[in-house]
Design a protein around this motif. Structure first.
Motif, PDB file in Angstrom:
ATOM      1  N   ILE A   1      -0.142  -9.885  -2.793  1.00  0.00           N
ATOM      2  CA  ILE A   1      -1.582  -9.420  -3.343  1.00  0.00           C
ATOM      3  C   ILE A   1      -1.253  -8.384  -4.194  1.00  0.00           C
ATOM      4  O   ILE A   1      -0.480  -7.628  -4.278  1.00  0.00           O
ATOM      5  N   ASP A   2      -1.816  -8.648  -5.582  1.00  0.00           N
ATOM      6  CA  ASP A   2      -1.224  -7.974  -6.687  1.00  0.00           C
ATOM      7  C   ASP A   2      -2.240  -6.874  -7.004  1.00  0.00           C
ATOM      8  O   ASP A   2      -1.649  -6.002  -8.166  1.00  0.00           O
ATOM      9  N   THR A   3      -3.114  -6.459  -6.156  1.00  0.00           N
ATOM     10  CA  THR A   3      -3.827  -5.326  -6.367  1.00  0.00           C
ATOM     11  C   THR A   3      -3.238  -4.496  -5.613  1.00  0.00           C
ATOM     12  O   THR A   3      -3.616  -4.507  -4.274  1.00  0.00           O
ATOM     13  N   PRO A   4      -2.315  -3.426  -5.903  1.00  0.00           N
ATOM     14  CA  PRO A   4      -1.924  -2.386  -4.904  1.00  0.00           C
ATOM     15  C   PRO A   4      -2.822  -1.614  -4.440  1.00  0.00           C
ATOM     16  O   PRO A   4      -3.743  -1.249  -5.029  1.00  0.00           O
ATOM     17  N   GLY A   5      -2.639  -0.858  -3.168  1.00  0.00           N
ATOM     18  CA  GLY A   5      -3.561   0.287  -2.646  1.00  0.00           C
ATOM     19  C   GLY A   5      -4.487  -0.379  -1.536  1.00  0.00           C
ATOM     20  O   GLY A   5      -4.755  -1.786  -1.504  1.00  0.00           O
ATOM     21  N   HIS A   6      -4.871   0.687  -0.726  1.00  0.00           N
ATOM     22  CA  HIS A   6      -5.625  -0.041   0.422  1.00  0.00           C
ATOM     23  C   HIS A   6      -7.068  -0.217   0.304  1.00  0.00           C
ATOM     24  O   HIS A   6      -7.936  -0.699   1.002  1.00  0.00           O
ATOM     25  N   GLU A   7      -7.674   0.249  -1.066  1.00  0.00           N
ATOM     26  CA  GLU A   7      -9.008  -0.101  -1.539  1.00  0.00           C
ATOM     27  C   GLU A   7      -9.174  -1.544  -1.467  1.00  0.00           C
ATOM     28  O   GLU A   7     -10.294  -1.988  -0.950  1.00  0.00           O
ATOM     29  N   ALA A   8      -8.283  -2.215  -2.172  1.00  0.00           N
ATOM     30  CA  ALA A   8      -8.587  -3.691  -2.183  1.00  0.00           C
ATOM     31  C   ALA A   8      -8.474  -4.246  -0.829  1.00  0.00           C
ATOM     32  O   ALA A   8      -9.271  -5.135  -0.512  1.00  0.00           O
ATOM     33  N   PHE A   9      -7.638  -3.924  -0.022  1.00  0.00           N
ATOM     34  CA  PHE A   9      -7.171  -4.194   1.409  1.00  0.00           C
ATOM     35  C   PHE A   9      -8.472  -4.064   2.129  1.00  0.00           C
ATOM     36  O   PHE A   9      -9.047  -4.884   2.772  1.00  0.00           O
ATOM     37  N   THR A  10      -9.153  -2.821   2.046  1.00  0.00           N
ATOM     38  CA  THR A  10     -10.125  -2.661   2.929  1.00  0.00           C
ATOM     39  C   THR A  10     -11.524  -3.170   2.359  1.00  0.00           C
ATOM     40  O   THR A  10     -12.657  -3.564   3.137  1.00  0.00           O
TER      41      THR A  10
ATOM     42  N   MET B   1       1.007  -1.115  -0.073  1.00  0.00           N
ATOM     43  CA  MET B   1      -0.287  -0.076  -0.137  1.00  0.00           C
ATOM     44  C   MET B   1       0.884   1.272  -0.117  1.00  0.00           C
ATOM     45  O   MET B   1       2.112   1.029   0.483  1.00  0.00           O
ATOM     46  N   GLY B   2       0.191   2.441  -0.336  1.00  0.00           N
ATOM     47  CA  GLY B   2       0.988   3.608  -0.123  1.00  0.00           C
ATOM     48  C   GLY B   2       0.119   4.630  -1.158  1.00  0.00           C
ATOM     49  O   GLY B   2      -0.519   4.533  -1.839  1.00  0.00           O
ATOM     50  N   HIS B   3       1.164   5.959  -1.150  1.00  0.00           N
ATOM     51  CA  HIS B   3       0.528   6.820  -2.049  1.00  0.00           C
ATOM     52  C   HIS B   3       0.803   6.622  -3.541  1.00  0.00           C
ATOM     53  O   HIS B   3       1.666   6.036  -3.992  1.00  0.00           O
ATOM     54  N   VAL B   4      -0.199   6.929  -4.403  1.00  0.00           N
ATOM     55  CA  VAL B   4      -0.232   6.917  -6.052  1.00  0.00           C
ATOM     56  C   VAL B   4       1.287   7.565  -6.367  1.00  0.00           C
ATOM     57  O   VAL B   4       1.771   8.588  -5.825  1.00  0.00           O
ATOM     58  N   ASP B   5       1.837   6.726  -7.169  1.00  0.00           N
ATOM     59  CA  ASP B   5       3.173   7.155  -8.071  1.00  0.00           C
ATOM     60  C   ASP B   5       4.134   6.923  -7.023  1.00  0.00           C
ATOM     61  O   ASP B   5       5.378   7.299  -7.212  1.00  0.00           O
ATOM     62  N   HIS B   6       4.119   6.240  -5.695  1.00  0.00           N
ATOM     63  CA  HIS B   6       5.298   6.060  -5.029  1.00  0.00           C
ATOM     64  C   HIS B   6       6.276   4.615  -5.327  1.00  0.00           C
ATOM     65  O   HIS B   6       6.924   4.522  -4.947  1.00  0.00           O
ATOM     66  N   GLY B   7       5.237   3.902  -6.425  1.00  0.00           N
ATOM     67  CA  GLY B   7       5.999   2.695  -6.778  1.00  0.00           C
ATOM     68  C   GLY B   7       5.619   1.360  -6.379  1.00  0.00           C
ATOM     69  O   GLY B   7       6.246   0.608  -6.332  1.00  0.00           O
TER      70      GLY B   7
ATOM     71  N   PRO C   1      -0.880  12.213   1.618  1.00  0.00           N
ATOM     72  CA  PRO C   1      -2.048  11.760   2.264  1.00  0.00           C
ATOM     73  C   PRO C   1      -2.510  10.268   2.167  1.00  0.00           C
ATOM     74  O   PRO C   1      -2.938   9.751   3.091  1.00  0.00           O
ATOM     75  N   GLN C   2      -2.162   9.669   1.007  1.00  0.00           N
ATOM     76  CA  GLN C   2      -2.509   8.229   1.013  1.00  0.00           C
ATOM     77  C   GLN C   2      -1.668   7.287   1.640  1.00  0.00           C
ATOM     78  O   GLN C   2      -1.849   6.296   2.076  1.00  0.00           O
ATOM     79  N   THR C   3      -0.485   7.891   2.079  1.00  0.00           N
ATOM     80  CA  THR C   3       0.483   7.138   2.882  1.00  0.00           C
ATOM     81  C   THR C   3      -0.143   7.140   4.305  1.00  0.00           C
ATOM     82  O   THR C   3      -0.204   5.974   4.856  1.00  0.00           O
ATOM     83  N   ARG C   4      -0.598   8.219   4.764  1.00  0.00           N
ATOM     84  CA  ARG C   4      -1.329   8.146   6.067  1.00  0.00           C
ATOM     85  C   ARG C   4      -2.460   7.201   6.044  1.00  0.00           C
ATOM     86  O   ARG C   4      -2.674   6.587   7.056  1.00  0.00           O
ATOM     87  N   GLU C   5      -3.107   7.323   4.992  1.00  0.00           N
ATOM     88  CA  GLU C   5      -4.342   6.469   4.802  1.00  0.00           C
ATOM     89  C   GLU C   5      -3.989   4.813   4.985  1.00  0.00           C
ATOM     90  O   GLU C   5      -4.616   4.081   5.673  1.00  0.00           O
TER      91      GLU C   5
END
Ligand code: GDP
Length: 506
Positions: A160-169, A114-120, A194-198
């Motif tokens: 898990i191949d779908t990065p981001g916290h949306e999938a997680f949540t 997970m992490g902010h957009v474009d952080h890799g 912001p998305q790092t904090r999220e």
């Protein structure tokens, strides 16, 4: 000085799980086995263990899968020596358990990024997939099935191949937990966003251990030290600064540090002592589902417990299916799959949603019965949905206990966020704890709503308003979003939440 739990466990020669049990017994809170504990606590633990050892026959000790357990009636030299534990050890459950949980084999960790957009995030997953998934298995084709297995020198790691916290949540919002470890990716040239904090808030809410990967360290403007300092402001203290947080500098571009990251994942997994029984009844969770024009409905399912076989009947929600074919995440046909294996299954008639729990049934008849039972339960629940009034205890929690008010805070500027947080901190008392799970700038997102729904939090907005879409999701999840333009009104609402006398809304 402070000591890390796993270090102490190792020094004293006890299992991590046992150490946590003792800490639970003492009422000491911890985040994971890598948390540190105070010297006083260490002394207490040593005493407890010493007493146990000295007695050897205490009821406590016999409940443990210690070396004494396997003694059973079989060994003739033992009975006279230990009459008390004999009596206690007699129940069949104990005999079956015979080494307790240690009999259940380890399983591979499941990791989410997970992490902010474009952080890799995507780049990091791609790098790991490219270097750690055997090409011949993939048959030259890298298909996206929602998860993949990386083979490392320390064993298998499932990503898990779908990065981001949306999938997680989304998965968590359905009551399932898939990830064992969360990697929070933070770009070294951008630091906390912001998305790092999220992402951090989501991992914390799920009580999933975090590892921070500081990415893009290959860039000349990379400033990993700044990331570490910024993390400290969130009370996440990197190990080098004396805290618990593992921070690994990496580059998804050059691959630098990725081996270290994988090693830390394996180490964390080891400390978490992840186990699952391949002989247990099957239990799993849908990672994602889709319709393939040729194949039909395909669902990626994570095996969490037990073993799946081609031909098994599975129940998902109010549907069931029979496994016609299974492939592993590299696209190879397989006949069976054990714990921590993501498998793509052909055989469902409806596309299941990610996060739905999957069970197996003995045969088609049994599968139908489970489904029929669920349909009945749902109908009953729908009929009974005449708003029931909450009792005082339900609203306030048991008398005398500390109540926690979970909040998600959204405001127009960093200044407002900080001001409101300052006021909230002063509202805390011995009876009520205010837990701001997430404080961010800008309108609340769907992710916020899902986080709020799993944690029963209220979303408070100051000078920002949720979009129609977000409002709709909140309504469907029963999450309260309250918007304010005047700070005193927001504070009044907090006071109401603290008192617990939330006015019913009709
Ligand atoms: P995501 O939105 O978090 O999934 O981020 P991406 O993986 O899509 O990466 C965003 C951008 O950063 C892309 O242009 C990547 O090429 C670049 N990028 C990702 N990792 C690195 C890295 O380690 N070093 C450098 N220099 N660029 C990177």
């Amino acid at each position: 000085s402070k000591v890390r739990i796993y270090t102490l466990a190792k020094d004293l020669g006890v299992e991590n799980a046992r150490m946590l049990e003792i800490l639970d017994g003492l009422g000491v809170s911890y985040k994971s086995v890598s948390s540190t504990i105070e010297e006083d606590t260490v002394e207490l633990i040593k005493q407890i263990l010493a007493e146990e050892q000295a007695e050897g026959t205490s009821a406590e000790a016999t409940a443990e899968p210690t070396v004494q357990a396997p003694a059973e009636q079989a060994t003739p030299e033992q009975p006279a020596a230990a009459p008390v534990p004999q009596a206690k050890a007699a129940p069949v459950t104990d005999a079956q358990g015979d080494g307790g949980t240690s009999e259940v084999p380890h399983r591979a960790p499941v990791v989410t990024i997970m992490g902010h957009v474009d952080h890799g995030k995507t780049s990091l997953l791609d790098y790991i997939r490219k270097t750690k998934v055997a090409a011949k298995e993939a048959g030259g084709i890298t298909q996206h099935v929602g998860a993949f297995e990386a083979k490392t020198s320390k064993g298998k790691i499932v990503f898990i191949d779908t990065p981001g916290h949306e999938a997680f949540t989304t998965i968590r919002a359905r009551g399932a937990n898939v990830a064992d470890i969360a990697i929070i990716v933070i770009a070294a040239d951008d630091s906390l966003m912001p998305q790092t904090r999220e992402a951090i808030a989501h991992a914390q809410a799920a009580k999933v251990p975090m590892i921070v990967a500081i990415n893009k360290v290959d860039l000349p403007q990379a400033d990993p030290e700044r990331v570490k300092t910024d993390l400290t402001q969130l009370n996440l203290v990197p190990e080098e600064y004396g805290g618990d947080l593992v921070v690994v500098p990496v580059s998804a571009r050059t691959g630098e540090g990725v081996e270290d990251l994988l090693e830390y994942i394996s180490l964390t997994a080891e400390l978490e002592d992840l186990r699952a029984d391949p002989r247990a009844a099957f239990g799993g969770v849908v990672i994602e589902g889709k319709v393939d024009k040729q194949a039909g409905v395909l669902a990626t399912v994570m095996v969490q417990e037990g073993t799946l076989h081609v031909g098994d009947f599975l129940v998902v929600g109010e549907n069931y299916g029979k496994i016609k074919a299974m492939t592993d995440s590299a696209g190879a046909r397989i006949k069976e799959a054990g714990p921590s294996t993501p498998v793509q299954i052909l055989g469902f008639s409806e596309v299941p949603s990610s996060g739905e729990k999957v069970q197996s049934a003995k045969n088609e008849h049994a599968a139908r019965e489970v489904v029929a039972g669920r349909v009945d339960t749902r109908r009953d629940a729908e009929n009974a949905r005449v708003q029931r009034r909450l009792t005082l205890e339900e609203m306030m929690g048991p008398l005398g206990s500390v109540r926690t008010v979970n909040l998600i805070l959204r405001a127009d500027t960093q200044g407002s966020v900080e001001a409101i947080q300052g006021i909230l901190a002063r509202k805390e008392s011995d009876d009520v704890k205010i837990n701001v799970m997430l404080a961010g700038i800008g309108a609340p997102t769907e992710g916020d709503v899902l986080l709020a729904s799993t944690a029963e939090a209220t979303i408070l907005c100051f000078s920002v308003t949720p979009s129609g879409g977000v409002k709709k999701v909140a309504d469907s999840k029963g999450v309260d979003i309250k918007s304010f333009r005047i700070i005193y009104e927001l504070i009044d609402e907090v006071d109401r939440l603290i008192k617990g006398n939330v006015e019913p809304v009709f």
